[in-house]
Design an enzyme around this catalytic site. Sequence first.
Site, PDB file in Angstrom:
ATOM      1  N   LEU A  47       0.812  -1.213   0.000  1.00 63.35           N
ATOM      2  CA  LEU A  47       0.000   0.000   0.000  1.00 63.35           C
ATOM      3  C   LEU A  47       0.843   1.260   0.000  1.00 63.35           C
ATOM      4  CD1 LEU A  47      -2.682  -1.046   2.661  1.00 63.35           C
ATOM      5  CD2 LEU A  47      -2.946  -1.018   0.178  1.00 63.35           C
ATOM      6  N   GLY A  48       2.048   1.180   0.540  1.00 64.17           N
ATOM      7  CA  GLY A  48       2.914   2.353   0.609  1.00 64.17           C
ATOM      8  C   GLY A  48       4.069   2.082   1.545  1.00 64.17           C
ATOM      9  N   ASP A  64       6.504  13.098  12.141  1.00 65.04           N
ATOM     10  CA  ASP A  64       6.498  12.912  10.682  1.00 65.04           C
ATOM     11  C   ASP A  64       5.118  13.230  10.105  1.00 65.04           C
ATOM     12  OD1 ASP A  64       7.624  12.403   8.246  1.00 65.04           O
ATOM     13  OD2 ASP A  64       7.515  10.224   8.392  1.00 65.04           O
TER      14      ASP A  64
END
Length: 844
Positions: A526-527, A642
């Site tokens: 997915l990433g 982040d």
Amino acid sequence: MGLPILSTFQPKFLVLRCFRISKFIFFSKFSKIMFFTNSVMGFLLLLCFSLILSLSSGADTITANQSISGDQTIVSKDEHFELGFFKAGNSSNYYIGMWYKKVTTVTPTIAWVANRETPISNRFNSELKIIDGNLVLLNESKSPIWTTGLNSSNSNSVVAVLLDDGNLVLKNGPNSTGNIWQSFDFPGNTWLPGARIAYNNITGKKQLLTSWKSSEDPSEGLFSLELDPNEKQYLIRWNRSQQYWTSGSWNGQIFSLVPEMRLNYIYNFSYVENQNESYFTYSLYNPETISRFIMDISGQIKQLSWLENTQEWNLFWSQPRTQCEVYDYCGAFGSCRQSGLPFCNCLTGFDPRSQSDWSLSDFSGGCVRKTEVQCGRTSEKYGFLPISSTTNKKPPNFTVLAVGSSGECQRTCSNNCTCNAYSYDNNGCSIWNGELLNLSEDNNNEITIYVKVASKDLPSEKKNNGVIIGAIVGSVVGVVLILGLILLLMHRNKRRFVGKTAVEGSLVSFVYRDLQTATKNFSDKLGGGGFGSVFKGTLPDSTVVAVKKLESVTQGEKQFRSEVSTIGTIQHVNLVRLRGFCSEGNSKLLVYDYMPNGSLDSYLFSNEKLLDWKTRYQIALGTARGLVYLHEKCRDCIIHCDIKPENILLDGDLCPKVADFGLAKLVGRDFSRVLTTMRGTRGYLAPEWLSGVAITTKADVYSYGMMLFEFISGTRNSEQSEDGKKKFFPMRAANVLIDGDDILTIVDPRLNGDAKVEEVTKLCKVACWCIQDDEETRPAMSQVEQILEGILDVNMPPKPRALQLFVDDEEHVVFFTESSTSQSSQAQSNMSSSVSQAKSTAST
């Protein structure tokens, strides 16, 4: 019996009846006319079809000469809800109720039940009809078992109408604007948008939301939600008496102990109080959203929304947060263990009173002894089983005795035939003469309770028998067989450890090979990012999850589990929920709820997907709320480190969920060292990462501000243009604000100017404030939240020094002109007071 209303099943039966009528006419009355033409038959059939069509047009209404029976139903005008007979699960009983017409689950999702306490067994011989101005359900014997109970003076004109909001109403005629009765006033376990849970200030009558008894029995269960008008709060009670949860007082916007229920872009909550009544209600900003609020059989209240793309109900929030907070969830002599599945287990020496009820998650019957204790005889006939419980959930209904030792406390219970358990702690001797309720096992604040159990059911007896058998076998077989047995046991224990699926807190401890199977050997990526790669997986129960393989995890097994357990306790509507984890050797994985709409960056920076301005603003607000929760409302402050569009995930309703929170500590980031130890994302990092100072929550504020600029522009802040030059959008936005130019000129051109000027301006100002160089001058996320909600006002803050220069191309550094600098200085002077004022207001 009146003319029945047609359902989806009815037309074929009416056609058959028409055919039989035509056949009868043809062979009887006109049998002598042998040349009877087909046109007459066709005319009769056409007449029948016309009758079908005319009856179907009134499919949402029951009139005085109509009824429904068998498989017949009525459907609301726009087909949102359907009402008719249904069965609950595998039960043989039938009920009259309504369900969601457009929700395609295996079994209908029931929203309201009329005859909760009085089911029927034959739906074809029962009927729902209007009698003397009331809607009445007649059973197989034609006896009324449920009625609306009105004294109607004009009974012939009364009609029942099923509305699209799920409200079944009685009216004095189809064109009447008022309702003489409505199902909204008699909720079951479901609270629909537009309905309310109220308290009558005149009569003192409470309107309750009550759980089903089990998944196959919609009769009233033990758990209920009610309004406390004195404190303006909601309470959940067990057995209508024992309170075990409160929403906290209403403060004009939210209930103080339920931050998830604050005003947001999905649900609009409001509290109303007048002389006659007090009530809480909610509506949906998007009327196309399908949502429901239920008092679940688990004893928790839950808000759910239907996800059309995944065809499943999505849990928006629930309270109480943990199952074991529900009072007496496991019944008498049943113990709730939050760190294991199933949650409920009978104490050693006890079995479920009804195994069939337990299989339906109805634990209210509790447990009973396997062997009755022989009272009045020697103590050898029974012993005491020690169990652990939490001090804040000590079972109720105990008696405190003035004795001087634990031994004396035990002897007192032994000599009392009605005593079932005792404990001895700093508060002295406590004995329980009745059933033990609300037992809860935990690792914190433990106390030991000794439960009286028949000797034959004590583990020690079985252990002794095992020792004797082992000795006999050892003497016969010899040392070799004993060694073989030991090796076998070691192998089994190893397999048991590797294959174990335990639960830490409310988290499932997954086995690596199971996650490997669920993700098809981690093939559907997915990433990925600084924390690791994410893969899509499907669990054996068909639940879709996102599995993250962590990189560079430095903690040992015990510390990792501890940190993950802490993350797992954090729940908020704007945070991605952690389901479980895996820790085997160097493999460290986290299992999250799957977000069907992926990450925010795929919407902001893609031409294939486009977010309108309203949705962008609400995503910005929801993200701020999630960060406020992490920074200020968790037990320990969590700095994300982040924040960027890739870490903002969107659920089926485009509700933002902050992902990867708490992972900075998991992968061993040192917040007191320089940037080289940090794996954040360039373009979102605060200046203090380069200075070597300790990182605070203001680092997240900076990243959030940089992300806000991208909400406005729909592009990365530094984007390559066609001429090869780089454009720094934050500088452009700040200049537009200072110069007083048209703010809509900087909005994502794909929106064609369709945005609110005041909201765009607000986001620009907040973004500029968030990216101030000095972290002390940046706002807290709680201030940002209040500004976006309209509680605080903010003017243009000083232009950050980072915007005083920018890279025009790879070789030239271009500074602001003198006029621009002077404007910035003037703005900085004008804004010093406004920033201080906003901070002061927020702190107040």
